[in-house]
Design an enzyme around this catalytic site. Structure first.
Site, mmCIF file in Angstrom:
data_model
loop_
_atom_site.group_PDB
_atom_site.id
_atom_site.type_symbol
_atom_site.label_atom_id
_atom_site.label_comp_id
_atom_site.label_asym_id
_atom_site.label_seq_id
_atom_site.Cartn_x
_atom_site.Cartn_y
_atom_site.Cartn_z
ATOM 1 N N CYS A 15 0.830 -1.210 0.000
ATOM 2 C CA CYS A 15 0.000 0.000 0.000
ATOM 3 C C CYS A 15 0.859 1.253 0.000
ATOM 4 O O CYS A 15 1.408 1.650 1.032
ATOM 5 C CB CYS A 15 -0.932 -0.021 1.214
ATOM 6 N N CYS A 50 -0.357 4.111 2.222
ATOM 7 C CA CYS A 50 -0.093 3.911 3.652
ATOM 8 C C CYS A 50 1.376 4.171 3.983
ATOM 9 O O CYS A 50 1.682 4.774 5.001
ATOM 10 C CB CYS A 50 -0.396 2.472 4.073
ATOM 11 N N ASP A 51 2.267 3.691 3.153
ATOM 12 C CA ASP A 51 3.666 3.593 3.577
ATOM 13 C C ASP A 51 4.651 4.447 2.780
ATOM 14 O O ASP A 51 5.830 4.513 3.132
ATOM 15 C CB ASP A 51 4.118 2.124 3.515
#
Ligand code: NAP
Length: 307
Positions: free
Chosen positions: A131, A134-135
């Protein structure tokens, strides 16, 4: 006879549990195969509102579970093996035991598809991610690699150029599934370097608990080489967890639940929440929001039916 059974214990299932429990519906939450969902595979979560310093993914999930239990939600181990949604009450086979429920919230999520290299699996949450939203932030000025040749890979590679010094895009063929426009956007991005006809053979370095590089192989020439990377993003698709519902709930050709408006599925009394229906946003916060919607719909449905 239960009023609400929730399949899945990720953000969507836990939020549906908080809401239905607070409404006094004593929901049963079936934890499923990947207990806690995809957040349980992450480390730091910095974009879930309310945590200015960020929060560890598994801690966030555990907090949601405790919050739901405080209002009477009951969590049980195991998975849904089989479902009979042909009439109400619905019948569910939970790891060998049949239970009946008036409503069902399907929050069983979608698994990221992985390359399934042992080293990759060990480094999930420690430099290996599925993701970018997300990261990506953790890889400012770092070297990033993305694997895949579809729209997700193009989108993630483009997005990651905001953070990384360079983004290497590795794809196993030289033809792409990605739409022309997404592919062109990636090709025109000066920070993205394409490695076609290339597969990843290994991800280093599990012994240090962080990603330091990869071993690559050109499938046409069999040349093998290594490349230093700090962040390794796998974008080779997702698999929605809908096998027990095939033939009973409307699913799209890839197996995602087709929404019939709000949180409704094609079966009256069965509601969807989170990534099992959402192939676009796939965020913790959107899954939580969807869990809330499904809970409110289940509650209103039960009330209208006089339960
Ligand atoms: P996808 O279209 O199925 O593409 C998956 C890619 O991963 C393919 O290039 C495939 O290679 C590769 N792959 C699969 N297994 C692999 C393996 N074991 N090792 C190496 N490579 C592997 O999946 P997606 O990109 O996630 O897209 C899914 C759907 O969502 C599509 O309909 C897409 O259009 C849509 N989507 C749209 C957008 C957008 O419009 N903004 C963004 C994201 C996704 P091969 O081609 O060789 O099979």
């Amino acid at each position: 006879m239960h009023k609400v059974v929730i399949i899945g214990s990720g953000c969507a299932g836990n939020t549906a549990a908080i809401y239905t429990a607070r409404a006094g519906l004593e929901p049963i939450v079936v934890k499923g195969h990947e207990v806690g969902g995809q957040l349980s595979l992450t480390t730091e979560v910095e974009n879930f509102p309310g945590f200015p310093e960020g929060i560890n993914g598994p801690d966030l999930i555990e907090n949601m579970k405790k919050q739901a239990e405080r209002f009477g939600a009951l969590y049980r181990d195991g998975e849904l093996v089989e479902a009979d949604l042909s009439k109400r009450p619905f019948r569910l086979n939970l790891a060998g035991e049949w239970v009946e429920t008036r409503t069902l919230i399907v929050a069983s999520g979608a698994k990221a598809r992985w390359l399934d290299l042992p080293s990759e699996q060990k480094l999930i949450g420690h430099g290996v991610s599925s993701c970018a939203t997300c990261d990506g932030f953790f890889y400012r000025e770092k070297k990033i690699m993305v694997v895949g040749g579809g729209d997700s890979a193009m989108e993630e590679a483009n997005f990651l150029t905001r953070f990384g010094r360079e983004v290497a895009l590795v794809h196993r063929r030289d033809a792409f599934r990605a739409s022309k426009i997404m592919l062109e956007r990636a090709r025109n991005n000066p920070k993205i370097k394409f490695f076609n006809n290339t597969v990843v053979e290994d991800v280093y370095d599990a012994s240090q608990h962080l990603v330091t590089g990869v071993k690559l192989r050109n499938v046409l020439t069999n040349d093998i080489w290594e490349r230093n990377v700090d962040g390794f993003f796998v974008a080779i698709g997702h698999i929605p967890n809908t096998a027990p519902f095939a033939g009973q709930i409307d699913l799209d050709p890839d197996g995602y639940i087709v929404s019939h408006g709000g949180a409704r599925t094609s079966v009256t009394g069965v509601f969807h929440a989170g990534d099992v229906q959402d192939r676009t946003y796939r965020q913790a916060i959107t899954a939580s929001g969807a869990g809330c919607m499904a809970a409110i719909e289940a509650e209103r449905f039960l009330e209208a039916e006089g339960h």
